[in-house]
Design an enzyme around this catalytic site. Structure first.
Site, PDB file in Angstrom:
ATOM      1  CE  LYS A 186      -7.016   8.113   7.395  1.00  0.00           C
ATOM      2  NZ  LYS A 186      -6.626   7.035   8.324  1.00  0.00           N
ATOM      3  CG  LEU A 198     -12.079   4.894  15.573  1.00  0.00           C
ATOM      4  CD1 LEU A 198     -12.817   5.113  16.900  1.00  0.00           C
ATOM      5  CD2 LEU A 198     -10.582   4.812  15.822  1.00  0.00           C
ATOM      6  CE  LYS A 199      -9.583   1.048   7.741  1.00  0.00           C
ATOM      7  NZ  LYS A 199      -8.746   2.109   8.305  1.00  0.00           N
ATOM      8  CB  THR A 228      -5.728  -1.515  -0.347  1.00  0.00           C
ATOM      9  OG1 THR A 228      -5.377  -0.818   0.843  1.00  0.00           O
ATOM     10  CG2 THR A 228      -6.768  -0.736  -1.111  1.00  0.00           C
ATOM     11  NE  ARG A 267       2.546   8.248  -1.283  1.00  0.00           N
ATOM     12  CZ  ARG A 267       1.662   8.050  -0.308  1.00  0.00           C
ATOM     13  NH1 ARG A 267       0.535   8.763  -0.274  1.00  0.00           N
ATOM     14  NH2 ARG A 267       1.898   7.178   0.637  1.00  0.00           N
TER      15      ARG A 267
HETATM   16  O1  C5P Z   1       0.504   8.473   4.096  1.00  0.00           O
HETATM   17  P1  C5P Z   1      -0.599   8.024   3.161  1.00  0.00           P
HETATM   18  O2  C5P Z   1      -1.062   9.111   2.207  1.00  0.00           O
HETATM   19  O3  C5P Z   1      -0.247   6.723   2.448  1.00  0.00           O
HETATM   20  O4  C5P Z   1      -1.821   7.730   4.139  1.00  0.00           O
HETATM   21  C1  C5P Z   1      -3.041   7.215   3.672  1.00  0.00           C
HETATM   22  C2  C5P Z   1      -3.982   7.032   4.828  1.00  0.00           C
HETATM   23  O5  C5P Z   1      -5.135   6.351   4.364  1.00  0.00           O
HETATM   24  C3  C5P Z   1      -3.430   6.190   5.990  1.00  0.00           C
HETATM   25  O6  C5P Z   1      -4.023   6.668   7.204  1.00  0.00           O
HETATM   26  C4  C5P Z   1      -3.901   4.792   5.654  1.00  0.00           C
HETATM   27  O7  C5P Z   1      -4.052   3.998   6.808  1.00  0.00           O
HETATM   28  C5  C5P Z   1      -5.266   5.097   5.028  1.00  0.00           C
HETATM   29  N1  C5P Z   1      -5.767   4.055   4.128  1.00  0.00           N
HETATM   30  C6  C5P Z   1      -5.076   3.615   3.008  1.00  0.00           C
HETATM   31  N2  C5P Z   1      -5.604   2.647   2.192  1.00  0.00           N
HETATM   32  C7  C5P Z   1      -6.786   2.108   2.475  1.00  0.00           C
HETATM   33  C8  C5P Z   1      -7.518   2.536   3.588  1.00  0.00           C
HETATM   34  C9  C5P Z   1      -6.973   3.520   4.399  1.00  0.00           C
HETATM   35  O8  C5P Z   1      -3.999   4.114   2.723  1.00  0.00           O
HETATM   36  N3  C5P Z   1      -7.310   1.213   1.665  1.00  0.00           N
END
Ligand code: C5P
Length: 232
Positions: free
Chosen positions: A32, A60-61, A119, A181
Protein backbone atom coordinates in the site's frame (compact mmCIF):
# COMPACT_ATOMS: atom_id res chain seq x y z
CA UNK A 1 -7.73 -11.94 -6.29
CA UNK A 2 -7.83 -14.10 -3.20
CA UNK A 3 -7.11 -13.31 0.43
CA UNK A 4 -3.82 -11.47 0.88
CA UNK A 5 -1.69 -9.41 3.25
CA UNK A 6 -1.02 -5.81 2.11
CA UNK A 7 2.00 -4.08 3.68
CA UNK A 8 1.41 -0.36 4.38
CA UNK A 9 4.59 1.34 3.13
CA UNK A 10 4.29 4.41 5.34
CA UNK A 11 7.80 5.64 4.53
CA UNK A 12 8.82 9.22 3.82
CA UNK A 13 10.73 8.56 0.60
CA UNK A 14 11.70 6.03 -2.06
CA UNK A 15 15.12 5.31 -0.53
CA UNK A 16 13.61 4.15 2.79
CA UNK A 17 10.95 2.11 0.95
CA UNK A 18 13.42 0.33 -1.30
CA UNK A 19 15.82 -0.32 1.61
CA UNK A 20 12.91 -1.95 3.47
CA UNK A 21 11.91 -4.06 0.46
CA UNK A 22 15.46 -5.22 -0.29
CA UNK A 23 15.32 -7.64 2.65
CA UNK A 24 12.37 -9.42 0.97
CA UNK A 25 14.69 -10.94 -1.67
CA UNK A 26 12.56 -12.83 -4.18
CA UNK A 27 9.24 -12.26 -2.35
CA UNK A 28 6.79 -9.77 -3.86
CA UNK A 29 4.33 -8.64 -1.20
CA UNK A 30 1.22 -6.61 -2.11
CA UNK A 31 2.06 -3.01 -1.05
CA UNK A 32 0.00 0.00 0.00
CA UNK A 33 1.32 3.43 -1.01
CA UNK A 34 -0.33 6.30 0.83
CA UNK A 35 -0.34 10.06 0.56
CA UNK A 36 2.96 10.61 2.40
CA UNK A 37 5.05 8.56 -0.01
CA UNK A 38 3.06 9.41 -3.16
CA UNK A 39 3.19 13.17 -2.57
CA UNK A 40 6.93 12.95 -1.82
CA UNK A 41 7.92 10.81 -4.80
CA UNK A 42 5.08 11.08 -7.32
CA UNK A 43 4.05 8.43 -9.85
CA UNK A 44 7.68 7.32 -10.23
CA UNK A 45 7.51 5.34 -6.98
CA UNK A 46 4.48 3.42 -8.30
CA UNK A 47 6.26 2.62 -11.58
CA UNK A 48 9.39 1.47 -9.72
CA UNK A 49 7.47 -0.88 -7.44
CA UNK A 50 5.33 -2.24 -10.31
CA UNK A 51 8.52 -2.92 -12.30
CA UNK A 52 9.83 -4.86 -9.30
CA UNK A 53 6.74 -7.07 -9.53
CA UNK A 54 4.60 -5.84 -6.63
CA UNK A 55 0.84 -5.39 -6.67
CA UNK A 56 -0.06 -1.86 -5.54
CA UNK A 57 -2.92 -0.47 -3.47
CA UNK A 58 -2.75 3.29 -4.07
CA UNK A 59 -4.42 4.77 -0.99
CA UNK A 60 -5.16 8.38 -2.02
CA UNK A 61 -8.82 8.55 -0.87
CA UNK A 62 -10.16 10.77 -3.66
CA UNK A 63 -13.08 13.15 -2.99
CA UNK A 64 -14.03 15.88 -5.49
CA UNK A 65 -16.67 16.62 -8.13
CA UNK A 66 -17.44 13.61 -10.38
CA UNK A 67 -15.70 15.01 -13.48
CA UNK A 68 -12.46 15.71 -11.60
CA UNK A 69 -12.47 12.32 -9.88
CA UNK A 70 -13.14 10.56 -13.20
CA UNK A 71 -10.11 12.20 -14.81
CA UNK A 72 -7.88 11.70 -11.77
CA UNK A 73 -8.82 8.01 -11.68
CA UNK A 74 -7.90 7.68 -15.36
CA UNK A 75 -4.41 8.98 -14.51
CA UNK A 76 -4.07 6.50 -11.64
CA UNK A 77 -5.38 3.60 -13.70
CA UNK A 78 -2.71 4.31 -16.35
CA UNK A 79 -0.11 3.61 -13.64
CA UNK A 80 -1.31 -0.01 -13.70
CA UNK A 81 -2.18 -0.02 -10.00
CA UNK A 82 -4.24 -2.95 -8.68
CA UNK A 83 -6.44 -1.27 -6.05
CA UNK A 84 -7.46 2.37 -5.44
CA UNK A 85 -9.93 4.13 -3.16
CA UNK A 86 -12.14 7.16 -2.61
CA UNK A 87 -14.49 8.59 0.01
CA UNK A 88 -18.04 7.21 -0.20
CA UNK A 89 -19.22 10.60 1.15
CA UNK A 90 -18.47 11.96 -2.34
CA UNK A 91 -21.83 10.30 -3.21
CA UNK A 92 -22.97 7.74 -5.78
CA UNK A 93 -22.52 9.95 -8.90
CA UNK A 94 -18.88 10.55 -7.89
CA UNK A 95 -18.29 6.83 -7.32
CA UNK A 96 -19.83 5.93 -10.69
CA UNK A 97 -17.67 8.57 -12.42
CA UNK A 98 -14.60 7.12 -10.71
CA UNK A 99 -15.36 3.67 -12.11
CA UNK A 100 -15.74 5.12 -15.61
CA UNK A 101 -12.39 6.87 -15.29
CA UNK A 102 -10.65 3.68 -14.17
CA UNK A 103 -11.70 1.65 -17.22
CA UNK A 104 -8.64 0.97 -19.42
CA UNK A 105 -8.75 0.68 -23.23
CA UNK A 106 -8.41 -3.13 -22.91
CA UNK A 107 -11.51 -3.31 -20.67
CA UNK A 108 -9.59 -4.02 -17.45
CA UNK A 109 -9.55 -1.74 -14.40
CA UNK A 110 -8.08 -1.62 -10.88
CA UNK A 111 -10.35 -2.70 -8.03
CA UNK A 112 -12.10 0.29 -6.43
CA UNK A 113 -13.03 0.44 -2.77
CA UNK A 114 -14.57 3.15 -0.59
CA UNK A 115 -13.70 4.66 2.75
CA UNK A 116 -16.97 4.95 4.72
CA UNK A 117 -16.40 7.01 7.87
CA UNK A 118 -12.76 7.43 8.87
CA UNK A 119 -11.92 5.61 12.09
CA UNK A 120 -10.73 8.96 13.47
CA UNK A 121 -14.38 10.16 13.33
CA UNK A 122 -16.58 9.10 16.23
CA UNK A 123 -20.27 9.59 16.95
CA UNK A 124 -19.67 12.95 18.69
CA UNK A 125 -17.57 14.53 15.92
CA UNK A 126 -19.93 13.17 13.26
CA UNK A 127 -22.91 14.82 14.97
CA UNK A 128 -21.13 18.06 15.86
CA UNK A 129 -19.05 18.71 12.72
CA UNK A 130 -20.97 16.87 10.00
CA UNK A 131 -24.50 17.20 11.40
CA UNK A 132 -25.08 13.46 10.84
CA UNK A 133 -27.22 12.22 13.69
CA UNK A 134 -27.74 8.53 12.85
CA UNK A 135 -25.74 5.87 14.75
CA UNK A 136 -22.26 5.62 13.22
CA UNK A 137 -22.62 1.85 12.53
CA UNK A 138 -25.68 2.59 10.41
CA UNK A 139 -23.86 5.37 8.57
CA UNK A 140 -20.96 3.03 7.78
CA UNK A 141 -23.30 0.33 6.44
CA UNK A 142 -25.35 2.84 4.44
CA UNK A 143 -22.17 4.21 2.82
CA UNK A 144 -21.10 0.61 2.06
CA UNK A 145 -24.47 0.00 0.39
CA UNK A 146 -24.05 3.18 -1.65
CA UNK A 147 -20.62 1.95 -2.78
CA UNK A 148 -22.13 -1.38 -3.78
CA UNK A 149 -24.97 0.35 -5.64
CA UNK A 150 -22.45 2.48 -7.53
CA UNK A 151 -20.71 -0.72 -8.65
CA UNK A 152 -17.61 -0.58 -6.42
CA UNK A 153 -15.77 -3.71 -5.33
CA UNK A 154 -15.74 -3.16 -1.57
CA UNK A 155 -14.88 -0.94 1.38
CA UNK A 156 -12.10 -0.23 3.84
CA UNK A 157 -13.33 -1.16 7.32
CA UNK A 158 -12.36 -2.71 10.62
CA UNK A 159 -12.27 -6.54 10.66
CA UNK A 160 -14.88 -6.16 13.39
CA UNK A 161 -17.24 -4.73 10.73
CA UNK A 162 -16.46 -7.27 7.96
CA UNK A 163 -19.31 -9.60 8.95
CA UNK A 164 -21.93 -6.83 8.95
CA UNK A 165 -20.68 -5.46 5.61
CA UNK A 166 -20.81 -8.92 4.04
CA UNK A 167 -24.28 -9.55 5.49
CA UNK A 168 -25.56 -6.27 4.00
CA UNK A 169 -23.63 -6.16 0.72
CA UNK A 170 -22.89 -9.81 -0.05
CA UNK A 171 -19.91 -12.14 0.41
CA UNK A 172 -18.25 -11.03 -2.83
CA UNK A 173 -18.11 -7.39 -1.69
CA UNK A 174 -14.54 -6.94 -0.47
CA UNK A 175 -13.55 -5.85 3.03
CA UNK A 176 -10.03 -4.45 3.21
CA UNK A 177 -9.10 -4.11 6.86
CA UNK A 178 -6.39 -2.19 8.74
CA UNK A 179 -6.02 -2.13 12.55
CA UNK A 180 -4.10 -5.41 12.64
CA UNK A 181 -1.79 -6.37 15.51
CA UNK A 182 -0.17 -9.62 16.62
CA UNK A 183 -1.52 -10.98 19.92
CA UNK A 184 1.90 -10.30 21.54
CA UNK A 185 2.63 -7.01 19.73
CA UNK A 186 2.52 -3.23 20.34
CA UNK A 187 -0.80 -1.47 19.61
CA UNK A 188 0.69 1.98 18.90
CA UNK A 189 -2.10 4.50 18.24
CA UNK A 190 -4.62 1.89 16.99
CA UNK A 191 -7.47 1.45 19.46
CA UNK A 192 -9.62 -1.41 18.19
CA UNK A 193 -7.19 -4.03 16.94
CA UNK A 194 -7.55 -7.58 15.57
CA UNK A 195 -4.96 -10.32 15.05
CA UNK A 196 -4.45 -11.64 11.51
CA UNK A 197 -5.97 -14.95 12.65
CA UNK A 198 -9.11 -13.26 14.00
CA UNK A 199 -9.39 -11.09 10.86
CA UNK A 200 -9.52 -14.34 8.88
CA UNK A 201 -12.22 -15.77 11.16
CA UNK A 202 -14.21 -12.50 10.88
CA UNK A 203 -14.18 -12.76 7.08
CA UNK A 204 -11.77 -9.98 6.03
CA UNK A 205 -10.66 -10.31 2.41
CA UNK A 206 -7.42 -8.34 2.71
CA UNK A 207 -5.55 -7.15 5.80
CA UNK A 208 -3.48 -3.95 5.67
CA UNK A 209 -0.52 -4.22 8.03
CA UNK A 210 1.97 -1.42 8.68
CA UNK A 211 4.10 -1.18 11.80
CA UNK A 212 3.76 -4.82 12.94
CA UNK A 213 5.81 -5.57 9.80
CA UNK A 214 7.70 -2.32 9.00
CA UNK A 215 8.91 -1.78 12.58
CA UNK A 216 9.61 -5.46 13.34
CA UNK A 217 13.13 -6.70 14.14
CA UNK A 218 12.68 -9.15 11.28
CA UNK A 219 10.11 -7.71 8.82
CA UNK A 220 10.19 -10.76 6.52
CA UNK A 221 9.41 -13.10 9.43
CA UNK A 222 6.60 -10.77 10.57
CA UNK A 223 5.15 -10.74 7.02
CA UNK A 224 5.32 -14.53 6.86
CA UNK A 225 3.61 -14.78 10.24
CA UNK A 226 0.77 -12.62 8.87
CA UNK A 227 0.48 -14.87 5.82
CA UNK A 228 0.51 -18.01 7.96
CA UNK A 229 -2.21 -16.67 10.29
CA UNK A 230 -4.39 -14.99 7.65
CA UNK A 231 -4.00 -16.86 4.35
CA UNK A 232 -2.75 -20.42 4.89
O1 C5P B 1 1.02 0.75 11.17
P1 C5P B 1 -0.43 0.30 11.04
O2 C5P B 1 -0.58 -1.20 10.92
O3 C5P B 1 -1.31 0.90 12.13
O4 C5P B 1 -0.88 0.92 9.64
C1 C5P B 1 -2.20 0.80 9.17
C2 C5P B 1 -2.32 1.49 7.85
O5 C5P B 1 -3.69 1.51 7.48
C3 C5P B 1 -1.86 2.96 7.84
O6 C5P B 1 -1.35 3.26 6.53
C4 C5P B 1 -3.14 3.72 8.12
O7 C5P B 1 -3.10 5.02 7.58
C5 C5P B 1 -4.16 2.86 7.38
N1 C5P B 1 -5.53 2.99 7.86
C6 C5P B 1 -5.91 2.74 9.18
N2 C5P B 1 -7.22 2.87 9.57
C7 C5P B 1 -8.14 3.24 8.69
C8 C5P B 1 -7.80 3.49 7.36
C9 C5P B 1 -6.48 3.35 6.97
O8 C5P B 1 -5.08 2.38 9.99
N3 C5P B 1 -9.40 3.32 9.06
Amino acid sequence: MGKDVIIACDFKNAADTLAFLDSFSGKKPFLKIGMELFYAEGPAIVRTLKERGHKIFLDLKLHDIPNTVKKAMASLSALDVDLVNLHASGTIPMMKAALEGLLRPDGSRPLLIAVTQLTSTDQDTMERDLLIEKPIDEVVLHYAENAKQAGLDGVVCSPLESGKVHARCGKAFLTVTPGIRFSDGERGDQKRVTTPEDAKKLGSDYIVVGRPITAAQDPVAAYERCLAEFVD
